[in-house]
Design an enzyme around this catalytic site. Structure first.
Site, PDB file in Angstrom:
ATOM      1  N   GLN A 250       0.848  -1.194   0.000  1.00 38.36           N
ATOM      2  CA  GLN A 250       0.000   0.000   0.000  1.00 38.36           C
ATOM      3  C   GLN A 250       0.885   1.247   0.000  1.00 38.36           C
ATOM      4  OE1 GLN A 250      -3.628  -0.404   1.046  1.00 38.36           O
ATOM      5  NE2 GLN A 250      -3.992   1.678   0.433  1.00 38.36           N
ATOM      6  N   PHE A 251       1.293   1.711  -1.188  1.00 35.80           N
ATOM      7  CA  PHE A 251       2.168   2.878  -1.272  1.00 35.80           C
ATOM      8  C   PHE A 251       1.486   4.133  -0.742  1.00 35.80           C
ATOM      9  CE2 PHE A 251      -0.107   3.609  -5.202  1.00 35.80           C
ATOM     10  CZ  PHE A 251      -0.093   4.990  -5.349  1.00 35.80           C
ATOM     11  N   THR A 252       0.155   4.162  -0.741  1.00 39.57           N
ATOM     12  CA  THR A 252      -0.557   5.365  -0.312  1.00 39.57           C
ATOM     13  C   THR A 252      -0.384   5.665   1.175  1.00 39.57           C
ATOM     14  OG1 THR A 252      -2.614   4.152   0.040  1.00 39.57           O
ATOM     15  CG2 THR A 252      -2.276   5.131  -2.142  1.00 39.57           C
TER      16      THR A 252
END
Length: 141
Positions: free
Chosen positions: A74-76
């Site tokens: 989850q890069f966010t």
């Protein structure tokens, strides 16, 4: 490295029509973000914290109960919203850096004896979960 960890009674990840990972018993849903400055030196600590976090019922951990983990990249988690209305992603690691580190955390968990399911790195994923509690925690190393 940063992980949002939710205690769940079940969780799954679907890409298109394919379920790529699922747990159908109490365990942890782990949304794992990699920072641009992260490297492999942080992998063992993150794996240990996730596996040994005493956040299951009765202050148990996946290490003590054998409960499964569903790990989803989850890069966010490194989105910066302090300025303006559009998040900045500059703190998130580039895919070529992040993917091997996410894989390394999953591998380190498995080496510890953890049962681990995963999403698919870089894919548009539908994540479903039934939170238990709800009990959600931020873990950083």
């Amino acid at each position: 490295m940063r992980a949002v960890v939710a205690r769940v009674t079940e969780a799954s990840v679907t890409v298109g029509d394919e379920v790529t990972g699922a747990i159908d018993e109490p365990g942890l849903l782990v949304l794992l973000g990699i920072h641009a400055d992260d490297d492999a030196s942080k992998v063992p600590a993150m794996a240990r914290k996730l596996h040994e976090a005493r956040i299951l019922r009765d202050e148990e951990s996946c290490a003590t109960t054998g409960a499964p983990l569903l790990v989803v990249s989850q890069f966010t988690l490194y989105g910066d919203t302090r300025k303006g209305r559009r998040p900045s992603w500059t703190a998130a690691a580039r895919p070529e850096v992040a993917e091997p580190l996410v894989t390394a955390v999953v591998d380190a968990l498995r080496e510890r004896g953890a049962r681990v399911e995963t999403g698919r790195f870089g894919a548009m994923m539908a994540v479903r979960s039934v939170n238990d509690g709800p009990f959600t925690l931020l873990i950083e190393v």
